[in-house]
Design a protein around this motif. Structure first.
Motif, mmCIF file in Angstrom:
data_model
loop_
_atom_site.group_PDB
_atom_site.id
_atom_site.type_symbol
_atom_site.label_atom_id
_atom_site.label_comp_id
_atom_site.label_asym_id
_atom_site.label_seq_id
_atom_site.Cartn_x
_atom_site.Cartn_y
_atom_site.Cartn_z
ATOM 1 N N PRO A 98 22.659 -46.545 33.754
ATOM 2 C CA PRO A 98 22.392 -45.823 32.505
ATOM 3 C C PRO A 98 23.567 -45.822 31.529
ATOM 4 O O PRO A 98 23.353 -45.812 30.320
ATOM 5 N N SER A 99 24.796 -45.842 32.063
ATOM 6 C CA SER A 99 25.942 -45.871 31.150
ATOM 7 C C SER A 99 25.943 -47.150 30.331
ATOM 8 O O SER A 99 26.219 -47.142 29.126
ATOM 9 N N LYS B 298 24.344 -36.346 37.731
ATOM 10 C CA LYS B 298 24.949 -36.026 36.441
ATOM 11 C C LYS B 298 25.860 -37.177 36.006
ATOM 12 O O LYS B 298 25.864 -37.592 34.853
ATOM 13 N N LYS B 299 26.602 -37.676 36.956
ATOM 14 C CA LYS B 299 27.539 -38.743 36.629
ATOM 15 C C LYS B 299 26.812 -40.052 36.346
ATOM 16 O O LYS B 299 27.138 -40.765 35.408
ATOM 17 N N TYR B 300 25.812 -40.339 37.142
ATOM 18 C CA TYR B 300 25.186 -41.647 37.046
ATOM 19 C C TYR B 300 24.145 -41.681 35.930
ATOM 20 O O TYR B 300 24.159 -42.573 35.085
ATOM 21 N N PHE B 301 23.254 -40.707 35.914
ATOM 22 C CA PHE B 301 22.163 -40.719 34.940
ATOM 23 C C PHE B 301 22.482 -39.886 33.703
ATOM 24 O O PHE B 301 21.794 -39.996 32.699
ATOM 25 N N GLY B 302 23.452 -39.012 33.800
ATOM 26 C CA GLY B 302 23.645 -38.056 32.715
ATOM 27 C C GLY B 302 22.565 -36.992 32.722
ATOM 28 O O GLY B 302 22.326 -36.332 31.729
ATOM 29 N N LYS C 248 20.597 -39.879 23.871
ATOM 30 C CA LYS C 248 21.297 -38.778 24.523
ATOM 31 C C LYS C 248 20.405 -37.537 24.546
ATOM 32 O O LYS C 248 20.290 -36.857 25.561
ATOM 33 N N PHE D 108 23.330 -46.864 27.664
ATOM 34 C CA PHE D 108 23.781 -46.035 26.547
ATOM 35 C C PHE D 108 24.744 -46.810 25.649
ATOM 36 O O PHE D 108 24.665 -46.745 24.423
ATOM 37 N N TYR E 225 13.019 -41.566 35.135
ATOM 38 C CA TYR E 225 14.001 -41.535 34.041
ATOM 39 C C TYR E 225 13.724 -42.649 33.037
ATOM 40 O O TYR E 225 13.575 -42.415 31.834
ATOM 41 N N ILE F 135 17.680 -37.945 27.099
ATOM 42 C CA ILE F 135 18.189 -37.818 28.466
ATOM 43 C C ILE F 135 18.447 -36.353 28.784
ATOM 44 O O ILE F 135 18.120 -35.867 29.874
ATOM 45 N N VAL G 64 26.204 -36.280 41.558
ATOM 46 C CA VAL G 64 26.113 -37.727 41.399
ATOM 47 C C VAL G 64 25.116 -38.089 40.298
ATOM 48 O O VAL G 64 25.353 -38.988 39.494
#
Lengths: 322, 331
Positions: free
Chosen positions: A210-211, A261-265, A229, A214, A178, A232, A259
């Motif tokens: 990652p959040s 999706k939530k963590y890395f997007g 975005k 961003f 990533y 990603i 998970v």
């Protein structure tokens, strides 16, 4: 850290036959990368495609064994040491019609650390092969070369077992791919220093996940945030859970997807699971491909299904993924 | 990962805003499973504090979205309707046009003289043009003409004290029925069965409105007696009932008044009658140019009256007279 784009010197030949490159990685050793690579390659070949399976596990090549081929005369080590000048001289036929393979590096010490120029030459050579599909069997670990080979694929498959050690390494692998992908994406040039900080983990900017990255990129410039975005969202590795014994094991794939999706997007595509099957080790001990040794096992139909899904869903778009 | 900074409840559960209840439940179970304390899928990636916070948000999101009432309220306040209405007028129009509430073109001919898209927005006081009130951001249910904000379906406008006593007297079966009915009101505002025979004069006036009526609408719309507090309610409903009894003109304005007195929003009416909001508003505004031919209008008005328990034949007769005067060429 080598920072230049490893793909920038690579030109797609005008009469390129290669439709798609599948890369199979997973971080940990023994999670079935070689087995899955060889099985998918056989399955693809049986569907009438011309396929070359390439062993990129430079330090520990054994794809030839899972394909039931004796150690070929020429392999990637010959290519790297310039004993062969062209990659297609390394191509070895297998017992399966339409399926060829390129063996990994065998003996030459230090070949696992391929230099950037050589890597470019190899990747360029791959695109010039006479095949519809290339299947890349990657090595364990999250080395830079492994990452670049993974990102070079049009479809990236991450395989893992339903156990903590494997999941930990799978996350490490996804995370490395990533950040590496963001790091070499030229639209994000102006925020490379932030991505470097995020890769560091113990940076002083306070980017822990990652959040955070961003948020910091957005603070730097909202436009860069938009581009981040986009980048990603274009990273969509596929997930396979191997050696599933129970429904809980199967469900872990869904949980990992959620998970991630939530963590890395990142939208991971959970394309399927493979049952635990003792046919696998029996086949390995006989040095025969599973697909040929146990043609009626459930695993074989799972592989065929996964192949059909990937071809149907992604087979016609190069660069669907990256 | 949250790209927008303000993730909606739908984002938290990772479902589309138009997800079915089944989808939402499945997504909830999936998320719960992924983030449960001993989940192996979290291993090495997230700290327990992060997980904890996520779980709390998931629980909250599911609490709201699993209840049809609260979900509708959420949609109204933060959802799609609101988004479009304040950003882009045309988008709002498209939302109406594309909405599944709109009667299909097979059933109703295209509207006359509907020149531009903007023309479709007839009413000065629709929810799309009403200014957003603080607190209920852009609530789709604020009508300028009503003296006080009427208690809307799913909103908590009625004062709690009024709820408690009669809620207990409402049989559970009634409650279930009310909750799924399109005009469902809280059980509290529905009088207990013994008081029903003492229905307002409107009932005597219009035969189809007898309490014994078997029509589902009659059951779901005992709105003539809709109170804000029990005593005030009787007065208010009496007033409107008397007015209904004496009404002869049946203007669109009066129809709207009745509708609003029963706290039925135009959306709810549209959903129930399956007539597009645009037409319903045109009926209320007597915007005859926007209405289709008589045969269709007849159906609209009849449905409107049925839903509100008005004497359809009398309303139709009076209403159509004005319609034909305005558009004599259309018989």
């Amino acid at each position: 850290m080598e920072s230049q784009d490893p793909f920038q010197s690579i030109n797609r030949p005008t009469n390129c036959r290669v439709k798609q490159i599948w890369a199979i990685g997973g971080g940990k050793g023994g999670v079935g990368k070689s087995l899955i690579s060889s099985s998918l390659a056989i399955s693809l070949a049986r569907q009438g495609n011309r396929v070359v399976a390439i062993d990129l596990d430079l330090g520990g090549a054994n794809l030839h064994t899972t394909l039931g081929v004796d150690l070929p005369k020429y392999g990637l080590s010959d290519f790297f040491t310039s004993r062969t000048t062209r990659l297609d001289q390394c191509v070895t036929p297998t017992h399966v019609p339409h399926l060829m393979m390129i063996s990994g590096a065998q003996d030459s010490v230090g070949v696992a650390n391929v230099h950037n120029d050589m890597k470019g030459k190899l990747l360029q050579g791959l695109l010039e092969l006479d095949a519809d599909y290339l299947v890349l069997d990657l090595g364990a670990g999250t080395g830079l070369n492994t990452m670049d080979f993974f990102l070079f694929g049009d479809v990236g498959l991450v395989t893992m077992l339903p156990e903590p050690t494997s999941i930990e390494n799978a996350y490490r692998f996804v995370k490395a791919a990533y950040y590496r992908r963001l790091r070499i994406a030229s639209p994000l040039r102006e925020v490379w220093h932030l991505i470097d900080a995020a890769m560091d983990g113990k940076n002083d900017v306070g980017i822990k996940n990652p959040s955070d990255l961003f948020r910091e990129v957005n603070r730097h410039s909202p436009e860069a945030g938009m581009r981040l975005k986009e980048e990603i969202e274009r990273f969509r590795p596929k997930l396979i859970v191997n050696q599933a014994r129970t429904q809980t094991d199967v469900d872990i794939g869904f949980s990992v997807k959620t998970v991630c999706k939530k963590y890395f997007g990142v939208d991971m595509d959970y394309i399927g699971y493979l049952d635990y099957d003792s046919a696998v080790w029996q086949a390995v001990r006989r040095k025969r491909p599973l697909m040929l040794e146990f043609p009626n096992s459930r695993l074989v139909s799972s592989f065929d299904r996964i192949t059909q899904y990937l071809v149907k869903r992604h087979g016609h778009h190069r660069n669907d993924l990256y | 990962m949250d790209f927008t900074g303000t993730s909606s409840l739908y984002d938290i559960l990772e479902v589309a805003p138009d997800a079915t209840p089944q989808d939402i439940r499945a997504a909830y179970l999936r998320a719960k499973n992924a983030y449960r304390a001993d989940s192996v899928a979290l291993y090495s990636l997230m700290s327990s504090e992060e997980t904890h916070e996520l779980l709390a948000r998931i629980e909250y999101a599911y609490q709201i979205l699993s209840s049809p009432e609260r979900r509708r309220e959420y949609d109204r306040n933060f959802g799609r309707i609101d988004e479009t209405s304040h950003v882009d007028r045309n988008a709002a129009v498209r939302a109406i046009v594309n909405s599944d509430k709109v009667v299909s073109i097979d059933r109703v001919p295209p509207m006359d003289s509907s020149g531009t898209m903007d023309d479709l927005l007839v009413a000065p006081s629709t929810d799309f043009t009403a200014p957003p009130t603080p607190g209920t951001r852009g609530s789709a249910a604020v009508f300028e003409s009503s003296e006080a904000p009427l208690p809307m379906f799913g909103q908590s406008a009625p004062p709690p004290p009024a709820r408690a006593p009669s809620a207990n007297s409402a049989p559970p079966a009634d409650r279930g029925w009310i909750e799924i009915s399109p005009f469902g009101q809280s059980p509290s505002s529905r009088p207990a069965p013994p008081t029903r025979p003492a229905a307002p004069p409107a009932d005597a006036f219009a035969p189809p409105v007898q309490p014994s009526s078997t029509s589902p609408i009659a059951h779901s719309l005992p709105n003539a007696e809709r109170p804000r507090t029990p005593s005030a309610a009787v007065n208010a409903s009496d007033e409107i009932a008397i007015e209904i009894a004496h009404e002869t003109d049946w203007t669109g304005k009066f129809l709207r008044k009745v509708r609003e007195s029963r706290s039925v929003s135009i959306e709810e009416l549209s959903e129930f009658t399956k007539i597009s909001k645009t037409y319903l508003l045109a009926v209320e505004e007597e915007n005859f140019a926007k209405l289709p031919a008589t045969v269709y209008l007849r159906g609209f008005v009849t449905q409107y009256c049925k839903a509100l328990k008005l004497p359809a034949d009398k309303v139709l007769a009076a209403y159509l007279v004005r319609f034909h005067q305005a558009r004599p060429e259309k018989k």
